[in-house]
Write a protein that holds these residues in place. Structure first.
Motif, PDB file in Angstrom:
ATOM      1  N   GLY B 100       0.816  -1.217   0.000  1.00 25.21           N
ATOM      2  CA  GLY B 100       0.000   0.000   0.000  1.00 25.21           C
ATOM      3  C   GLY B 100       0.847   1.263   0.000  1.00 25.21           C
ATOM      4  O   GLY B 100       0.430   2.323   0.488  1.00 25.21           O
ATOM      5  N   GLN B 101       2.031   1.192  -0.517  1.00 17.52           N
ATOM      6  CA  GLN B 101       2.955   2.335  -0.543  1.00 17.52           C
ATOM      7  C   GLN B 101       3.198   2.791  -1.989  1.00 17.52           C
ATOM      8  O   GLN B 101       3.158   1.970  -2.911  1.00 17.52           O
ATOM      9  N   VAL B 103       5.629   4.086  -5.129  1.00 19.96           N
ATOM     10  CA  VAL B 103       7.014   3.754  -5.509  1.00 19.96           C
ATOM     11  C   VAL B 103       7.874   4.993  -5.338  1.00 19.96           C
ATOM     12  O   VAL B 103       7.387   6.058  -4.941  1.00 19.96           O
ATOM     13  N   LEU B 104       9.124   4.890  -5.651  1.00 17.77           N
ATOM     14  CA  LEU B 104      10.094   5.985  -5.483  1.00 17.77           C
ATOM     15  C   LEU B 104       9.562   7.288  -6.105  1.00 17.77           C
ATOM     16  O   LEU B 104       9.027   7.270  -7.200  1.00 17.77           O
ATOM     17  N   GLY B 105       9.683   8.383  -5.363  1.00 17.06           N
ATOM     18  CA  GLY B 105       9.266   9.684  -5.891  1.00 17.06           C
ATOM     19  C   GLY B 105       7.776   9.941  -5.696  1.00 17.06           C
ATOM     20  O   GLY B 105       7.234  10.884  -6.269  1.00 17.06           O
ATOM     21  N   GLY B 106       7.128   9.117  -4.925  1.00 18.73           N
ATOM     22  CA  GLY B 106       5.711   9.324  -4.623  1.00 18.73           C
ATOM     23  C   GLY B 106       4.772   8.940  -5.751  1.00 18.73           C
ATOM     24  O   GLY B 106       3.575   9.239  -5.726  1.00 18.73           O
ATOM     25  N   ILE B 107       5.298   8.279  -6.772  1.00 18.15           N
ATOM     26  CA  ILE B 107       4.452   7.850  -7.898  1.00 18.15           C
ATOM     27  C   ILE B 107       3.586   6.677  -7.429  1.00 18.15           C
ATOM     28  O   ILE B 107       4.105   5.765  -6.767  1.00 18.15           O
ATOM     29  N   PRO B 108       2.291   6.672  -7.749  1.00 19.50           N
ATOM     30  CA  PRO B 108       1.446   5.541  -7.342  1.00 19.50           C
ATOM     31  C   PRO B 108       1.997   4.210  -7.895  1.00 19.50           C
ATOM     32  O   PRO B 108       2.512   4.173  -9.017  1.00 19.50           O
ATOM     33  N   ALA B 109       1.869   3.172  -7.073  1.00 21.48           N
ATOM     34  CA  ALA B 109       2.452   1.866  -7.431  1.00 21.48           C
ATOM     35  C   ALA B 109       1.867   1.315  -8.728  1.00 21.48           C
ATOM     36  O   ALA B 109       2.564   0.667  -9.510  1.00 21.48           O
ATOM     37  N   TRP B 110       0.575   1.559  -8.994  1.00 19.84           N
ATOM     38  CA  TRP B 110      -0.034   1.004 -10.219  1.00 19.84           C
ATOM     39  C   TRP B 110       0.574   1.626 -11.472  1.00 19.84           C
ATOM     40  O   TRP B 110       0.682   0.979 -12.512  1.00 19.84           O
ATOM     41  N   ILE B 111       1.022   2.892 -11.365  1.00 17.78           N
ATOM     42  CA  ILE B 111       1.693   3.528 -12.509  1.00 17.78           C
ATOM     43  C   ILE B 111       3.065   2.845 -12.732  1.00 17.78           C
ATOM     44  O   ILE B 111       3.483   2.583 -13.856  1.00 17.78           O
ATOM     45  N   GLY B 112       3.717   2.547 -11.602  1.00 19.59           N
ATOM     46  CA  GLY B 112       4.987   1.828 -11.675  1.00 19.59           C
ATOM     47  C   GLY B 112       4.819   0.467 -12.342  1.00 19.59           C
ATOM     48  O   GLY B 112       5.641   0.057 -13.169  1.00 19.59           O
ATOM     49  N   LEU B 113       3.723  -0.204 -11.983  1.00 19.91           N
ATOM     50  CA  LEU B 113       3.432  -1.516 -12.587  1.00 19.91           C
ATOM     51  C   LEU B 113       3.281  -1.404 -14.097  1.00 19.91           C
ATOM     52  O   LEU B 113       3.869  -2.170 -14.865  1.00 19.91           O
ATOM     53  N   LEU B 114       2.485  -0.404 -14.495  1.00 17.18           N
ATOM     54  CA  LEU B 114       2.249  -0.185 -15.929  1.00 17.18           C
ATOM     55  C   LEU B 114       3.565   0.139 -16.645  1.00 17.18           C
ATOM     56  O   LEU B 114       3.825  -0.355 -17.746  1.00 17.18           O
TER      57      LEU B 114
END
Lengths: 99, 147
Positions: B100-101, B103-114
């Protein structure tokens, strides 16, 4: 050059087996596929012949080969060179050898 | 072809393919060479060994007259690095999403996944298999597809 001459002499697009057969008929002996196809590949790489795959006579697909306009020019030029060379060689050789 | 002739042809073909691959001959050229051999032996009734000799020696002879591209090491390295980065982004994002955190730089994790999926898709799209194709049918050779 002999292979190029055989291809040029055929009024229709020819193929490997037929070329080998014509070479044998012309007295060049049995030319194996392992000798013929690398020669054809080299002639094609030089732009002297062109090839395309098509249907065989009820058999497997065949690679049909035709001489290119550049190939015809080169064949003419190389044949003239050969004739000149043979004339020189014949002049050097004696007509009869003394026994 | 009878089973015996077919077996002999398959064995000859596989040895030739291995040597041509080792010489970096492109797949379409290998298909051309093999099709020439196959049609010739079918028309003459000769065995590949009789007509073309040893498959390894014949493959070397043909490879010597074909211009082959050198191994593209830079492309391989770029793909490996890209794949590694994409995998890291994906794994890290999935972990952070589970926690529930962001990713680096405050980007939402789902964007990181994409982003991770996009990077991996891009890298794998660039890697095109050099299939051996039969010039008569345009189809890839079955036995080679599995190599």
């Amino acid at each position: 050059m002999v292979v190029l001459g055989i291809v040029a002499a055929d009024p229709e697009p020819t193929y490997g087996y037929r070329i080998a057969h014509r070479l044998k008929q012309s007295g060049m002996g049995q030319i194996k596929g392992g000798t013929l196809y690398p020669v054809l590949a080299r002639l094609e790489a030089e732009g002297l012949i062109a090839s395309s795959w098509g249907e065989g006579d009820g058999g497997p697909g065949r690679k049909f080969i035709t001489i290119t306009p550049f190939g015809r020019d080169e064949l003419k030029r190389r044949a003239e060179e050969w004739r000149a060379f043979i004339r020189i060689a014949l002049d050097v050789l004696p007509d009869e050898l003394d026994s | 072809m009878t089973n015996q002739v077919l077996g002999r042809w398959s064995s000859w073909r596989d040895k030739a393919i291995l040597e041509l691959r080792m010489k970096n001959v492109p797949g379409h050229e290998i298909g051309e060479i093999l099709s020439e051999v196959e049609t010739h032996v079918e028309e003459t009734g000769e065995t590949p060994d009789d007509a073309f000799g040893d498959p390894v020696i014949y493959a070397r002879k043909r490879a010597a007259s074909i211009e082959v591209a050198p191994n593209d090491a830079s492309s391989l390295i770029t793909s490996a690095i890209g794949g590694g980065i994409g995998g890291l982004i994906l794994a890290h994002s999935a972990w952070q999403l589970g926690a529930g955190q962001p990713v680096l730089g405050g980007i939402p994790a789902w964007i990181g996944l994409l982003l991770g999926v996009a990077v991996l898709a891009f890298v794998f799209h660039r890697i095109e298999p050099d299939l051996i194709t039969d010039p008569r049918s345009g189809r890839a050779l079955d036995s080679v597809r599995s190599m």
